[in-house]
Design a protein around this motif. Structure first.
Motif, mmCIF file in Angstrom:
data_model
loop_
_atom_site.group_PDB
_atom_site.id
_atom_site.type_symbol
_atom_site.label_atom_id
_atom_site.label_comp_id
_atom_site.label_asym_id
_atom_site.label_seq_id
_atom_site.Cartn_x
_atom_site.Cartn_y
_atom_site.Cartn_z
ATOM 1 N N THR A 8 0.946 -1.279 0.037
ATOM 2 C CA THR A 8 -0.089 -0.074 -0.092
ATOM 3 C C THR A 8 0.788 1.383 -0.141
ATOM 4 O O THR A 8 1.807 1.339 0.812
ATOM 5 N N MET A 9 0.356 2.209 -0.702
ATOM 6 C CA MET A 9 1.244 3.266 -0.882
ATOM 7 C C MET A 9 0.453 4.682 -0.612
ATOM 8 O O MET A 9 -0.783 4.571 -0.985
ATOM 9 N N ALA A 10 0.739 5.567 0.359
ATOM 10 C CA ALA A 10 0.115 6.689 0.863
ATOM 11 C C ALA A 10 0.851 7.856 0.688
ATOM 12 O O ALA A 10 1.981 7.893 1.256
ATOM 13 N N ARG A 11 0.273 9.239 0.274
ATOM 14 C CA ARG A 11 1.059 10.281 0.252
ATOM 15 C C ARG A 11 1.310 10.948 1.504
ATOM 16 O O ARG A 11 0.219 10.840 2.230
ATOM 17 N N LEU A 12 2.271 11.277 2.058
ATOM 18 C CA LEU A 12 2.517 12.140 3.277
ATOM 19 C C LEU A 12 2.652 13.671 2.819
ATOM 20 O O LEU A 12 2.104 14.082 1.683
ATOM 21 N N ALA A 13 3.190 14.224 3.748
ATOM 22 C CA ALA A 13 3.338 16.027 3.340
ATOM 23 C C ALA A 13 4.143 16.128 2.196
ATOM 24 O O ALA A 13 5.202 15.318 2.031
ATOM 25 N N GLY A 14 3.694 16.994 1.381
ATOM 26 C CA GLY A 14 4.633 17.320 0.047
ATOM 27 C C GLY A 14 4.646 16.137 -1.068
ATOM 28 O O GLY A 14 3.437 15.507 -1.319
ATOM 29 N N ASP A 15 5.666 15.909 -1.308
ATOM 30 C CA ASP A 15 5.750 14.804 -2.406
ATOM 31 C C ASP A 15 6.373 13.407 -1.758
ATOM 32 O O ASP A 15 6.942 12.799 -2.522
ATOM 33 N N ARG A 16 6.354 13.471 -0.460
ATOM 34 C CA ARG A 16 6.794 12.242 0.028
ATOM 35 C C ARG A 16 5.764 10.981 0.324
ATOM 36 O O ARG A 16 4.554 11.375 0.497
ATOM 37 N N TRP A 17 6.189 9.821 -0.049
ATOM 38 C CA TRP A 17 5.260 8.642 -0.046
ATOM 39 C C TRP A 17 5.731 7.598 1.085
ATOM 40 O O TRP A 17 6.933 7.503 1.518
ATOM 41 N N ARG A 18 4.859 7.058 1.610
ATOM 42 C CA ARG A 18 5.161 5.947 2.598
ATOM 43 C C ARG A 18 4.619 4.555 1.866
ATOM 44 O O ARG A 18 3.359 4.508 1.574
#
Length: 284
Positions: A8-18
């Motif tokens: 699973t991918m989730a966008r964090l703040a800005g252009d950062r992904w988890r």
């Protein structure tokens, strides 16, 4: 994916992904978090890493940190090129990254780290070292294989296998140390060390020696870190009433809480409330 465990991918703040995937059942007792990170655009950043009562393993698949500097140290910054291991801390660090991070980060329980690293945890407490210095030169091959694939599921598969093999061959923590850590963790660092010694059946001195060997910090310092970390978590969740937190988290008074925040993180409670916090770090 592996065994039905979807990535699973989730966008964090800005252009950062988890990037996450359910952990293998055999790893769950030893982990607090296990996730990948990557950036759309390379953005330099600086964070203050504060004590959490957890060890960290970072697999760097992109740009490494430029420097990791413990605030209490007067010597030169620690430059870590590539993947790293950090033991438990009793003070803050400043970490600078040039941007372009791509990595997998694990937060381990102290006794999970003791099994994984297979060395006395006091040797890595309050320090950051290259991964190969802990896991051996073969770890460089593992990181290279993970870097050569863009498939996050395959990356997790490779790391899962390496972690499970290490844990399976690692030393068993003493049951009394495990009991002592659980008592501290469950209470948020409020159980007296004398009571822990009484319940384990060990003398105070022997408990301190064995606990420090396998956890990295003394029971007393571990209690301070856990109390601080619990308070930080409550603040992050929106509990900003310092009067209520003072009593709830086991501080004598608000002055005591303020002193502990300055000693362990070099910040005030007000700065923590105002800052964005994530995974043991305060954005600067």
């Amino acid at each position: 994916m592996s065994g039905g465990r979807a990535v699973t991918m989730a966008r964090l703040a800005g252009d950062r992904w988890r990037v996450t995937r359910p952990w293998p059942a055999a790893l769950r007792p030893y982990l607090h978090s296990y996730a990948g990170y990557w950036e759309d655009t390379a953005t330099p950043y600086r964070v203050r890493i504060v004590p959490t009562g957890r060890a960290v393993l970072l697999i760097s698949l992109g740009e490494p940190f430029a420097q990791v500097h413990r605030l209490a140290e007067n010597g030169p910054e620690i430059r870590v090129v590539g993947s790293l291991v950090a033991g438990l801390e009793d003070g803050p660090r400043i970490a600078d990254h040039p941007g372009g991070q791509e990595a997998i980060r694990l937060e381990l329980t102290p006794l999970g780290a003791y099994r994984l690293f297979a060395l006395p945890m006091r040797e890595v407490a309050n320090t950051v070292v290259e991964l190969a210095d802990i896991l051996g030169p073969h770890s460089r091959e593992l990181v290279e294989r993970m870097s050569c694939t863009r498939d996050w599921g395959e990356r997790f598969d490779l790391l899962d296998a390496a972690l499970l093999a290490r844990l399976g061959a690692g030393p068993e923590p003493a049951p009394e140390v495990d009991q002592a850590w659980r008592m501290l963790a469950r209470s948020g660092g409020t159980v007296p060390v004398a009571r822990i010694a009484q319940e384990t059946g060990w003398s105070h001195g022997y408990l301190v020696r064995k606990f420090t060997e396998q956890v990295g910090l003394t029971p007393k310092m571990s209690a301070r870190v856990l109390r601080f970390h619990r308070t930080m978590g409550l603040m992050a969740s929106g509990s900003a009433d310092l009067g209520a937190l003072t009593a709830h988290c086991g501080f004598y008074d608000q002055a005591h809480l303020n002193r502990e925040f300055r000693a362990l993180a070099a910040v005030t409670p007000g700065q923590v409330v105002a800052a964005r916090m994530a995974e043991g770090a305060v954005a600067l």
